[in-house]
Design an enzyme around this catalytic site. Structure first.
Site, PDB file in Angstrom:
ATOM      1  N   ARG A  23     -37.138  45.808  66.105  1.00  0.00           N
ATOM      2  CA  ARG A  23     -38.398  46.199  65.435  1.00  0.00           C
ATOM      3  C   ARG A  23     -39.543  46.287  66.423  1.00  0.00           C
ATOM      4  O   ARG A  23     -40.678  45.893  66.123  1.00  0.00           O
ATOM      5  CB  ARG A  23     -38.769  45.214  64.317  1.00  0.00           C
ATOM      6  N   ARG A  27     -44.983  47.634  62.159  1.00  0.00           N
ATOM      7  CA  ARG A  27     -46.298  47.425  61.551  1.00  0.00           C
ATOM      8  C   ARG A  27     -47.211  46.517  62.353  1.00  0.00           C
ATOM      9  O   ARG A  27     -48.409  46.493  62.127  1.00  0.00           O
ATOM     10  CB  ARG A  27     -46.114  46.878  60.131  1.00  0.00           C
ATOM     11  N   ARG A  36     -48.804  55.741  60.341  1.00  0.00           N
ATOM     12  CA  ARG A  36     -48.261  55.495  59.002  1.00  0.00           C
ATOM     13  C   ARG A  36     -49.259  55.894  57.920  1.00  0.00           C
ATOM     14  O   ARG A  36     -48.863  56.178  56.788  1.00  0.00           O
ATOM     15  CB  ARG A  36     -47.934  53.999  58.915  1.00  0.00           C
ATOM     16  N   ASP A  72     -33.927  53.832  59.799  1.00  0.00           N
ATOM     17  CA  ASP A  72     -33.627  52.615  59.046  1.00  0.00           C
ATOM     18  C   ASP A  72     -32.157  52.595  58.648  1.00  0.00           C
ATOM     19  O   ASP A  72     -31.561  53.660  58.418  1.00  0.00           O
ATOM     20  CB  ASP A  72     -34.503  52.510  57.793  1.00  0.00           C
ATOM     21  N   TYR A 147     -26.925  46.135  49.999  1.00  0.00           N
ATOM     22  CA  TYR A 147     -28.202  46.663  49.495  1.00  0.00           C
ATOM     23  C   TYR A 147     -27.963  47.623  48.330  1.00  0.00           C
ATOM     24  O   TYR A 147     -28.735  47.666  47.368  1.00  0.00           O
ATOM     25  CB  TYR A 147     -28.969  47.403  50.596  1.00  0.00           C
TER      26      TYR A 147
HETATM   27  O1  CP3 Z   1     -35.964  48.123  65.609  1.00  0.00           O
HETATM   28  C1  CP3 Z   1     -36.656  49.155  65.583  1.00  0.00           C
HETATM   29  O2  CP3 Z   1     -37.834  49.200  66.035  1.00  0.00           O
HETATM   30  C2  CP3 Z   1     -36.034  50.431  65.087  1.00  0.00           C
HETATM   31  C3  CP3 Z   1     -36.179  50.778  63.735  1.00  0.00           C
HETATM   32  C4  CP3 Z   1     -35.587  49.895  62.637  1.00  0.00           C
HETATM   33  C5  CP3 Z   1     -36.249  49.677  61.404  1.00  0.00           C
HETATM   34  N1  CP3 Z   1     -35.408  48.991  60.594  1.00  0.00           N
HETATM   35  C6  CP3 Z   1     -37.611  50.159  61.087  1.00  0.00           C
HETATM   36  C7  CP3 Z   1     -38.293  49.670  59.884  1.00  0.00           C
HETATM   37  C8  CP3 Z   1     -34.355  49.238  62.568  1.00  0.00           C
HETATM   38  C9  CP3 Z   1     -33.292  49.087  63.634  1.00  0.00           C
HETATM   39  C10 CP3 Z   1     -34.244  48.695  61.251  1.00  0.00           C
HETATM   40  C11 CP3 Z   1     -33.048  47.979  60.770  1.00  0.00           C
HETATM   41  C12 CP3 Z   1     -33.033  47.399  59.426  1.00  0.00           C
HETATM   42  N2  CP3 Z   1     -33.650  47.865  58.302  1.00  0.00           N
HETATM   43  C13 CP3 Z   1     -32.267  46.274  59.075  1.00  0.00           C
HETATM   44  C14 CP3 Z   1     -31.337  45.510  60.003  1.00  0.00           C
HETATM   45  C15 CP3 Z   1     -32.024  44.623  60.933  1.00  0.00           C
HETATM   46  C16 CP3 Z   1     -32.757  43.486  60.329  1.00  0.00           C
HETATM   47  O3  CP3 Z   1     -34.003  43.506  60.424  1.00  0.00           O
HETATM   48  O4  CP3 Z   1     -32.115  42.591  59.788  1.00  0.00           O
HETATM   49  C17 CP3 Z   1     -32.484  46.019  57.707  1.00  0.00           C
HETATM   50  C18 CP3 Z   1     -31.886  44.900  56.901  1.00  0.00           C
HETATM   51  C19 CP3 Z   1     -33.351  47.043  57.223  1.00  0.00           C
HETATM   52  C20 CP3 Z   1     -33.814  47.234  55.831  1.00  0.00           C
HETATM   53  C21 CP3 Z   1     -35.276  47.271  55.681  1.00  0.00           C
HETATM   54  N3  CP3 Z   1     -36.108  48.232  56.243  1.00  0.00           N
HETATM   55  C22 CP3 Z   1     -36.097  46.390  54.954  1.00  0.00           C
HETATM   56  C23 CP3 Z   1     -35.586  45.182  54.186  1.00  0.00           C
HETATM   57  C24 CP3 Z   1     -37.425  46.825  55.097  1.00  0.00           C
HETATM   58  C25 CP3 Z   1     -38.669  46.288  54.441  1.00  0.00           C
HETATM   59  C26 CP3 Z   1     -39.163  45.114  55.168  1.00  0.00           C
HETATM   60  C27 CP3 Z   1     -40.523  44.648  54.697  1.00  0.00           C
HETATM   61  O5  CP3 Z   1     -40.956  43.664  55.269  1.00  0.00           O
HETATM   62  O6  CP3 Z   1     -41.138  45.276  53.817  1.00  0.00           O
HETATM   63  C28 CP3 Z   1     -37.416  47.959  55.943  1.00  0.00           C
HETATM   64  C29 CP3 Z   1     -38.593  48.748  56.336  1.00  0.00           C
HETATM   65  C30 CP3 Z   1     -38.769  49.057  57.785  1.00  0.00           C
HETATM   66  N4  CP3 Z   1     -37.769  49.393  58.661  1.00  0.00           N
HETATM   67  C31 CP3 Z   1     -40.020  49.116  58.464  1.00  0.00           C
HETATM   68  C32 CP3 Z   1     -39.730  49.516  59.788  1.00  0.00           C
HETATM   69  C33 CP3 Z   1     -40.715  49.788  60.890  1.00  0.00           C
HETATM   70  C34 CP3 Z   1     -41.395  48.884  57.844  1.00  0.00           C
HETATM   71  C35 CP3 Z   1     -41.758  50.088  57.085  1.00  0.00           C
HETATM   72  C36 CP3 Z   1     -43.209  50.256  56.754  1.00  0.00           C
HETATM   73  O7  CP3 Z   1     -43.975  50.800  57.593  1.00  0.00           O
HETATM   74  O8  CP3 Z   1     -43.604  49.900  55.642  1.00  0.00           O
END
Ligand code: CP3
Length: 343
Positions: A23, A27, A36, A72, A147
């Site tokens: 990540r 954000r 965004r 994602d 999921y």
């Molecule tokens: O790592 C990186 O910078 C690359 C991009 C990336 C994202 N998600 C961007 C993202 C990667 C590799 C992921 C993986 C991901 N996504 C996982 C596996 C890794 C982990 O963290 O366990 C999982 C379980 C997800 C599912 C997911 N995506 C969730 C549960 C959420 C919401 C989280 C929250 O706090 O609201 C996301 C959203 C997400 N994925 C964001 C980003 C930058 C935030 C989106 C936003 O701007 O609102």
């Protein structure tokens, strides 16, 4: 071209270890928030030019040694017709969760090139623009399927774990569908230029040993086998799974990304060379004063000094309320490490 990361993946790194962070584009960065504004997260993922800009942010702002594609893991579930949206404060929500064998049978046969072609496009554009290796990724089948069954984020995967016990064959059919699209999707990323891959199995940690081998490991193995001919290094991230490090190493993956519960030097002694070890700082370290971040990072660097197959990362992702300065202190500490040279 900075090849430090690929050298470490080949167990050939002779200098300081490479560093990138899960990540790393997100954000916590004001520049991300600006991009965004007025767009949904999914729109950002689906617009290659925006995905490229976001992927490049941590290269410019942190100078990390690898880029991870901005996308994602849930895009695969969305492509399978689960109708994904993200709600502020709630995270992901699926309009059509999978709850029985009929739901599984109704899933469409999808080609990555059609449903997820925008990701391939972003990868292609990025390779022309960046001078560090590009990491592609996908969720491991178990986590993506969970999921789809939960219909979004959940505390302990209660619905999945109930359904798995009641209808194990139906759950396996779902895992197969997710695996097939995941293989196709990752091949597409490699064809477009991804130089390494990471598979995220975030929620396998809820499974018992027999379930882990049957529902998580088996399908990660299937994905790895499906990628064999691509000859691209793959890192497995399985949160809380250092207890299964032997099994994960035996898959033939090039590397394991490990969380902060384990000791990397101990695992290094336990696991067969030349396995790549990535990790494993506690993300909450980034809430600590800068001198503490520096000291803990240096401790990890000392512990792994001279290791040719070590990549610095966190044990999980950066959180939205963390500070860019704290992240920068971590990265700069790794980059300032000089003692590892020529070891
Ligand atoms: O790592 C990186 O910078 C690359 C991009 C990336 C994202 N998600 C961007 C993202 C990667 C590799 C992921 C993986 C991901 N996504 C996982 C596996 C890794 C982990 O963290 O366990 C999982 C379980 C997800 C599912 C997911 N995506 C969730 C549960 C959420 C919401 C989280 C929250 O706090 O609201 C996301 C959203 C997400 N994925 C964001 C980003 C930058 C935030 C989106 C936003 O701007 O609102």
């Amino acid at each position: 071209m900075n090849n430090r990361f690929l050298q470490a993946l080949g167990a050939q790194n002779s200098g300081r270890p490479p560093v990138w962070l899960m990540r790393q584009a997100g954000r916590y960065m004001p520049e991300y928030q600006a991009l965004r504004k007025g767009r949904s997260f999914l729109d950002m993922c689906r617009t290659p030019e925006i995905a490229v800009e976001v992927t490049k942010l941590p290269l410019r702002l942190l100078d990390v040694d690898a880029a991870i594609l901005f996308a994602d893991i849930l895009l695969v579930a969305d492509a399978l017709g689960a109708a994904l949206r993200f709600e502020e404060g709630k995270g992901p929500i699926f309009e059509r969760p999978i709850r029985n064998v009929n739901d599984v049978n109704a899933l469409p046969d999808v080609q990555a090139a059609e449903a997820l072609g925008y990701v391939g496009e972003a990868v292609g554009l990025l390779r022309q623009e960046i001078d560090v290796p590009l990491i592609g990724f996908a969720g491991a089948p178990f986590t993506v399927a969970s999921y789809m069954v939960e219909g979004g984020s959940s505390r302990e995967l209660k619905t999945t774990r109930q359904w798995m016990r009641r209808e194990p064959e139906a759950f396996e059919m779902l895992l197969e569908k997710v695996s097939d699209l995941t293989i196709d999707y990752l091949r597409m990323q490699v064809d477009a230029g991804a130089q390494a891959l990471q598979l995220f199995d975030t929620w396998a940690c809820y499974l018992d040993y027999a379930q882990f081998t049957r529902y998580s490991l088996h399908y990660m193995q299937r994905v790895l086998d499906g990628l064999r001919e691509c000859q691209v290094p793959v890192i497995l991230f399985c949160k809380g799974a250092s207890v299964w490090a032997d099994e994960l190493a035996a898959t033939g993956a090039q590397g394991l990304s490990l969380d902060w519960q384990c000791s990397l030097p101990k695992l290094r002694r336990q696991l067969p060379a030349p396995l790549v070890l990535q990790g494993n700082l506690d993300p909450y370290l980034l809430y600590a004063p800068h001198d503490v971040i520096r000291a803990q990072t240096e401790r990890l660097l000392q512990e792994m000094a001279g290791d040719p197959a070590f990549v610095v990362n966190l044990g999980h992702g950066i959180l939205p309320d963390m500070s860019v300065d704290a992240v920068r202190v971590l990265v700069d500490t790794v980059k300032g490490a000089s003692y590892a040279h020529n070891l």
